[in-house]
Design an enzyme around this catalytic site. Structure first.
Site, short mmCIF file in Angstrom:
data_model
loop_
_atom_site.label_atom_id
_atom_site.label_comp_id
_atom_site.label_asym_id
_atom_site.label_seq_id
_atom_site.Cartn_x
_atom_site.Cartn_y
_atom_site.Cartn_z
NE ARG A 162 59.21 64.24 12.86
CZ ARG A 162 59.36 62.94 12.62
NH1 ARG A 162 60.23 62.54 11.72
NH2 ARG A 162 58.61 62.04 13.22
CB ILE A 163 56.55 68.79 17.60
CG1 ILE A 163 55.88 68.10 16.39
CG2 ILE A 163 55.61 69.86 18.17
CD1 ILE A 163 54.64 67.29 16.73
CB THR A 242 50.74 70.08 22.05
OG1 THR A 242 52.17 69.98 22.04
CG2 THR A 242 50.33 71.44 22.55
NE ARG A 244 48.13 60.71 19.71
CZ ARG A 244 48.31 61.60 18.72
NH1 ARG A 244 48.42 62.89 19.00
NH2 ARG A 244 48.37 61.20 17.47
CD GLU A 273 42.24 64.10 22.56
OE1 GLU A 273 41.99 63.87 21.37
OE2 GLU A 273 43.34 64.48 22.97
CG HIS A 292 44.00 66.31 19.42
ND1 HIS A 292 44.13 65.02 19.84
CD2 HIS A 292 45.10 66.54 18.65
CE1 HIS A 292 45.25 64.49 19.36
NE2 HIS A 292 45.86 65.39 18.63
N GLY A 294 46.29 70.81 17.30
CA GLY A 294 47.71 71.06 16.99
C GLY A 294 47.99 71.26 15.50
C1 DGY Z 1 48.94 63.91 14.99
O1 DGY Z 1 49.19 64.08 13.80
O2 DGY Z 1 49.35 62.93 15.62
C2 DGY Z 1 48.12 64.95 15.67
O3 DGY Z 1 47.84 64.63 16.97
C3 DGY Z 1 46.85 65.23 14.91
O4 DGY Z 1 47.17 65.96 13.82
#
Ligand code: DGY
Length: 333
Positions: A162-163, A242, A244, A273, A292, A294
């Site tokens: 999706r991303i 973006t 992990r 992190e 972090h 996103g």
């Molecule tokens: C997620 O949703 O997994 C992002 O890394 C934080 O919003």
């Protein structure tokens, strides 16, 4: 609600956007909210979860085998995030605990950050911003501060879901980038919309001008971008993560940037992190690092809050969790 005799008690692990919290209150849930800014330690989390029927948590909570076995009474765990690598899903499933999550609603915001990091890195924006505040902007110099163009370059997406598809849309639209991707299964939608081409990992490394990571963190993806991977990339390539932090090896990335195996990197996620302020990546010209963020827009976080609440409400109302990681836990209930 299924438990009608007394109000269902929900432990809310952090301060989340009010929209979902209000929804839970309206539905009659009794909420206990952790009020401190820092996340709970695992002992604190276990102690509090024992007093509750359900848990609304996020990736700062360590929901491992130990936690789950200490809290196997929980009816549902609702994660405020699309990623759930902080949760031992197979153990939750073995114990019959459904785990909700918040997919889709954050795809565009997260792709915006990947896209932004790609541009910022290609033009050294974070570094050049810092030079101004250090008083180093003297005069226009025709051969200084040069970045690299993105137009017509090749974007390699690792984990086209999706991303990733939102990232492909932005890169195709803005720069007519050629899209290649590496996935366990073909993404027909991306192939139709963006002429994306499925390649193996090695070809992704070798052919991409920009590699953008959008996979989940699993045993298979942990440390995948290591010294060998960076060595196979183009010396002009930009690496964007973006997803992990542990998907790339930070030491190997630092060396790859130092020795010119790759050109630049844009990271919204690091390992660990928070990143240590003295990390050498923070003082490299072609590196852009964000904390972090996103999904961090008002609209997106509100949507995540609502989804996380709806997962709990759906469970207690009619045994339906609209967005569930382990649906098999509901079939026997
Ligand atoms: C997620 O949703 O997994 C992002 O890394 C934080 O919003």
């Amino acid at each position: 609600m299924i438990k009608k005799q007394e109000a269902v008690k929900v432990l809310v692990s952090r301060i989340y956007p009010e929209i979902g919290i209000e929804l839970l209150r309206k539905e009659g849930f009794k909420l206990t909210t952790w009020q401190e800014d820092r996340p709970m330690t695992q002992p604190e989390l276990i102690k509090a979860a024992r007093e509750n029927n359900a848990l609304l948590c996020t990736m700062t909570e360590n929901i491992d085998k130990h936690f789950l076995n200490e809290c196997k009474h929980l009816d549902i765990i609702s994660q405020f995030a699309v990623g759930f690598d902080n949760i031992d899903i197979s153990e939750a499933t073995r114990l019959g605990i459904p785990v909700g999550f918040t997919p889709d609603v954050l795809s565009e915001a997260t792709a915006d950050v990947a896209f932004g990091l790609m541009i910022a890195t290609s033009r050294k924006m974070f570094h050049l911003h810092k030079t101004i505040s250090r008083g180093e902007w003297s005069y226009f110099r025709p051969t200084a501060n040069l970045g690299i163009d993105l137009k017509d370059k090749t974007l390699g997406i690792f984990g086209l879901g999706r991303i990733g598809i939102e990232m492909a849309k932005r890169c195709k639209g803005a720069y007519n980038m050629k899209i290649i991707y590496c996935n366990r299964t073909p993404n027909k939608k991306a192939e139709e919309l963006f002429d994306a081409r499925l390649v193996n990992f090695n070809d992704l490394l070798k052919q991409s001008d920009v590699i953008s990571v959008h996979c989940t963190l699993t045993d298979q993806t942990k440390g995948l971008f290591d010294r060998t991977a960076f060595d196979r990339m183009k010396p002009t390539a930009i690496f964007i993560n973006t997803a992990r932090g542990p998907v790339h090896n930070e030491q190997a990335l630092t060396e790859a940037l130092r020795n010119g195996s790759i050109w630049g990197a844009g990271l919204d996620v690091t390992n660990p992190e928070p990143m240590h302020p003295g990390n050498p990546l923070l003082s490299m010209e072609n590196v852009s690092v964000l904390p972090h963020i996103g999904s961090a827009t008002v609209e997106t976080r509100n949507k995540m809050s609502r989804l996380a609440a709806e997962n709990i409400i759906g469970f207690y109302k009619n045994m339906r969790v609209p967005n569930i990681v382990n649906p098999e836990t509901l079939t026997n209930k």
